[in-house]
Design a protein around this motif. Structure first.
Motif, PDB file in Angstrom:
ATOM      1  N   ARG A 152     -37.889   7.790  30.369  1.00  0.00           N
ATOM      2  CA  ARG A 152     -38.441   6.532  30.889  1.00  0.00           C
ATOM      3  C   ARG A 152     -37.468   5.872  31.857  1.00  0.00           C
ATOM      4  N   ASN A 153     -36.178   5.886  31.529  1.00  0.00           N
ATOM      5  CA  ASN A 153     -35.177   5.230  32.365  1.00  0.00           C
ATOM      6  C   ASN A 153     -34.861   5.994  33.641  1.00  0.00           C
ATOM      7  N   TYR A 154     -35.035   7.307  33.615  1.00  0.00           N
ATOM      8  CA  TYR A 154     -34.693   8.136  34.765  1.00  0.00           C
ATOM      9  C   TYR A 154     -35.882   9.010  35.172  1.00  0.00           C
ATOM     10  N   PRO A 155     -36.947   8.383  35.698  1.00  0.00           N
ATOM     11  CA  PRO A 155     -38.086   9.193  36.142  1.00  0.00           C
ATOM     12  C   PRO A 155     -37.654  10.127  37.271  1.00  0.00           C
ATOM     13  N   ILE A 156     -38.198  11.322  37.272  1.00  0.00           N
ATOM     14  CA  ILE A 156     -37.797  12.333  38.242  1.00  0.00           C
ATOM     15  C   ILE A 156     -37.905  11.821  39.671  1.00  0.00           C
ATOM     16  N   ASP A 157     -38.988  11.129  39.989  1.00  0.00           N
ATOM     17  CA  ASP A 157     -39.190  10.689  41.368  1.00  0.00           C
ATOM     18  C   ASP A 157     -38.135   9.693  41.845  1.00  0.00           C
TER      19      ASP A 157
END
Length: 112
Positions: free
Chosen positions: A94-99
């Protein structure tokens, strides 16, 4: 041997020696930090060398010590490691979305 089986082996090792009597949250947390410092020491004064060239065996031993104390602390506190890791990885996703995070080392609070 699976990770779960190895965890049981680690806990049995301490139990067979009656070491749980020495396991309290403070001392186990201190032990994790001390072993992590021993891991860091392997990289001290290495200049621009960021890898463990020629030290892989020692890195493995210190990293194992860190993990062993983490297992002892989780056991002492009644924490299910699989559940703990799954929850943390869900939070990381949640904190580091791929996009937003792909290819960036920016902390999640500073991602666009």
């Amino acid at each position: 041997m699976s990770f779960e089986e190895e965890q049981q082996r680690i806990l049995a090792f301490a139990q067979d020696r009656d070491w749980q009597q020495f396991h309290n949250s403070k001392d186990l947390a201190l032990s994790i930090s001390i072993e992590a410092a021993e891991l860091l020491e392997l990289f001290q004064w290495s200049g621009e060398v960021c890898e463990a060239e020629g030290k892989l065996q020692r890195v493995q031993e210190e990293l194992a010590d860190v993990l062993i104390y983490c297992i002892f602390l989780a056991d002492h506190l009644g924490i299910d490691i699989d559940h703990m890791l799954a929850n943390k990885m869900d939070k990381n996703a949640r904190n580091y979305p791929i996009d937003k995070a792909k290819g960036r080392s920016t902390k999640y609070t500073e991602l666009d």
